[in-house]
Motif scaffolding. Structure first.
Motif, PDB file in Angstrom:
ATOM      1  N   GLY A  82       8.805 -50.536  20.784  1.00  0.00           N
ATOM      2  CA  GLY A  82       8.652 -50.772  19.341  1.00  0.00           C
ATOM      3  C   GLY A  82       9.756 -50.170  18.482  1.00  0.00           C
ATOM      4  O   GLY A  82       9.559 -49.912  17.290  1.00  0.00           O
ATOM      5  N   PHE A  83      10.943 -49.932  19.080  1.00  0.00           N
ATOM      6  CA  PHE A  83      12.051 -49.348  18.303  1.00  0.00           C
ATOM      7  C   PHE A  83      12.556 -50.330  17.254  1.00  0.00           C
ATOM      8  O   PHE A  83      12.694 -51.523  17.518  1.00  0.00           O
ATOM      9  CB  PHE A  83      13.201 -48.965  19.252  1.00  0.00           C
ATOM     10  CG  PHE A  83      14.431 -48.472  18.540  1.00  0.00           C
ATOM     11  CD1 PHE A  83      14.500 -47.167  18.057  1.00  0.00           C
ATOM     12  CD2 PHE A  83      15.521 -49.313  18.333  1.00  0.00           C
ATOM     13  CE1 PHE A  83      15.628 -46.713  17.392  1.00  0.00           C
ATOM     14  CE2 PHE A  83      16.655 -48.868  17.670  1.00  0.00           C
ATOM     15  CZ  PHE A  83      16.713 -47.569  17.194  1.00  0.00           C
ATOM     16  N   ARG A  84      12.827 -49.814  16.045  1.00  0.00           N
ATOM     17  CA  ARG A  84      13.408 -50.637  14.971  1.00  0.00           C
ATOM     18  C   ARG A  84      14.767 -50.059  14.596  1.00  0.00           C
ATOM     19  O   ARG A  84      14.872 -48.840  14.411  1.00  0.00           O
ATOM     20  CB  ARG A  84      12.496 -50.641  13.732  1.00  0.00           C
ATOM     21  CG  ARG A  84      11.185 -51.369  13.924  1.00  0.00           C
ATOM     22  CD  ARG A  84      11.377 -52.899  13.919  1.00  0.00           C
ATOM     23  NE  ARG A  84      10.241 -53.614  14.492  1.00  0.00           N
ATOM     24  CZ  ARG A  84      10.105 -53.975  15.773  1.00  0.00           C
ATOM     25  NH1 ARG A  84      11.051 -53.699  16.646  1.00  0.00           N
ATOM     26  NH2 ARG A  84       9.038 -54.612  16.213  1.00  0.00           N
ATOM     27  N   PHE A  85      15.779 -50.922  14.457  1.00  0.00           N
ATOM     28  CA  PHE A  85      17.125 -50.453  14.102  1.00  0.00           C
ATOM     29  C   PHE A  85      17.139 -49.893  12.687  1.00  0.00           C
ATOM     30  O   PHE A  85      16.516 -50.468  11.789  1.00  0.00           O
ATOM     31  CB  PHE A  85      18.128 -51.613  14.178  1.00  0.00           C
ATOM     32  CG  PHE A  85      18.365 -52.077  15.583  1.00  0.00           C
ATOM     33  CD1 PHE A  85      19.285 -51.426  16.395  1.00  0.00           C
ATOM     34  CD2 PHE A  85      17.671 -53.146  16.107  1.00  0.00           C
ATOM     35  CE1 PHE A  85      19.506 -51.835  17.701  1.00  0.00           C
ATOM     36  CE2 PHE A  85      17.879 -53.576  17.412  1.00  0.00           C
ATOM     37  CZ  PHE A  85      18.802 -52.916  18.209  1.00  0.00           C
ATOM     38  N   THR A  86      17.866 -48.794  12.501  1.00  0.00           N
ATOM     39  CA  THR A  86      18.031 -48.217  11.165  1.00  0.00           C
ATOM     40  C   THR A  86      19.449 -48.502  10.703  1.00  0.00           C
ATOM     41  O   THR A  86      20.419 -47.951  11.239  1.00  0.00           O
ATOM     42  CB  THR A  86      17.782 -46.684  11.196  1.00  0.00           C
ATOM     43  OG1 THR A  86      16.501 -46.468  11.770  1.00  0.00           O
ATOM     44  CG2 THR A  86      17.827 -46.079   9.803  1.00  0.00           C
ATOM     45  N   LYS A  87      19.548 -49.384   9.700  1.00  0.00           N
ATOM     46  CA  LYS A  87      20.868 -49.813   9.240  1.00  0.00           C
ATOM     47  C   LYS A  87      21.680 -48.633   8.698  1.00  0.00           C
ATOM     48  O   LYS A  87      22.881 -48.516   8.947  1.00  0.00           O
ATOM     49  CB  LYS A  87      20.675 -50.872   8.144  1.00  0.00           C
ATOM     50  CG  LYS A  87      21.850 -51.789   8.035  1.00  0.00           C
ATOM     51  CD  LYS A  87      21.603 -52.939   7.092  1.00  0.00           C
ATOM     52  CE  LYS A  87      22.944 -53.611   6.849  1.00  0.00           C
ATOM     53  NZ  LYS A  87      22.973 -54.428   5.689  1.00  0.00           N
ATOM     54  N   SER A  88      20.980 -47.732   7.984  1.00  0.00           N
ATOM     55  CA  SER A  88      21.701 -46.622   7.343  1.00  0.00           C
ATOM     56  C   SER A  88      22.287 -45.644   8.371  1.00  0.00           C
ATOM     57  O   SER A  88      23.113 -44.808   8.027  1.00  0.00           O
ATOM     58  CB  SER A  88      20.781 -45.881   6.379  1.00  0.00           C
ATOM     59  OG  SER A  88      19.709 -45.335   7.104  1.00  0.00           O
TER      60      SER A  88
END
Ligand code: SAM
Length: 270
Positions: A15-21
């Motif tokens: 369930g990892f979500r990419f962090t744009k910042s």
């Protein structure tokens, strides 16, 4: 596991979500990994620091090729995955930290004492903080033999620029004072997930064994460089006259003249 299998496991199962910042664009192409290993000439006598391991794609290549690897990752959400998938390698160390705060000097000293011949730093760098990371590593004067970074193509061109070109600036002089800087190959946005908005390139920085110039006051030198390039359209006479501590503009012209430099030149041509 292939890079794509790793990314799928991380995103779909964990369930990892990419962090744009945090500049998270993960590499998916094994050819690029091989080219990076070759360009950094990684071997078992090397102790390597990796900045921003992400899903561990570059890390696994480094663990197979290098003597020791320290990976420094800021995102807590990636730490358990990296530990689970890479702890099988006995030469792996993971720090959950901002690389700008990490005690790299301490780790490097321990590796030198353990007999590793060369210290290298490798990273597909988070784009939001590329220049501060590179300048910190250079200015801290850590005993790093070679750095290989995947960065925005535009920054790679500035680091490796030749004098009197549009890319030549304060960053070029800062890097080339410490290192030989070469753009090794370009990388398309297509080989990342998610795709970045800019093109990338791999740059290699090899520390000079002997500095190219003997500079008694580096702080003054870098302040001069910054002022000379700060307003690129200005002549050196005007650009340097706005530096703090300058009281007399005529004195600037006189000193430039004494050094054999035409005050009407622009910084980038010097
Ligand atoms: N190495 C992986 C790859 O090539 O697939 C990931 C590269 S991604 C461009 C940059 C990585 O740096 C991310 O994992 C991000 O969380 C991490 N990162 C961002 N800022 C950081 C910092 N200040 N210190 C350490 N890691 C950082």
């Amino acid at each position: 596991m292939t890079p794509m299998e790793k990314i799928r496991l991380l995103t779909e199962t964990r369930g990892f979500r990419f962090t744009k910042s945090l500049g998270q664009n993960f590499l998916t192409d094994e050819n690029i990994l091989r080219k990076m290993a070759q360009a950094a000439d990684i071997n078992k006598e090397d102790a390597v620091i990796e900045i921003g391991p992400g899903a561990g794609i570059v890390t696994e290549m480094l663990l197979q090729e290098a003597g020791r690897v320290l990976a420094v990752e800021i995102d807590k959400a990636l730490i358990p995955f990296l530990e689970e998938t890479l702890s099988i390698y006995p030469n792996f160390t993971l720090w959950h930290q901002d690389v700008l705060q990490a005690d790299l000097a301490g780790w490097i000293k321990a590796q030198q004492e353990a007999g590793y011949k060369r210290i290298k730093v490798v990273g597909n760098l988070p784009y939001y903080v590329t220049t501060p990371i590179i300048m910190k590593l250079l200015e801290d004067q850590l005993p790093i033999d070679l750095m290989l970074f995947m960065i925005q193509k535009e920054v790679a061109q500035r680091l490796a620029a030749k004098p009197a070109t549009k890319d030549y600036g304060a960053l070029t002089v800062g890097a080339q004072f410490y290192c030989k800087a070469e753009k090794v190959f370009d990388v398309s946005p297509q080989v990342f997930i998610p795709k970045p908005n800019v093109a990338s390139a791999v740059v290699r920085l090899t520390r000079h064994e002997v500095p190219p110039a003997d500079i008694p006051d580096p702080a003054l030198f870098f302040a001069l460089v910054k002022a000379a390039f700060g307003q690129r359209r200005k002549t050196l006479h005007n650009a340097l006259s706005v530096m703090p501590d300058v009281e007399d503009k005529a004195e600037v012209a006189r000193r430039l003249g004494d050094a054999g430099i035409d005050p009407m030149r622009r910084g980038e041509t010097l």
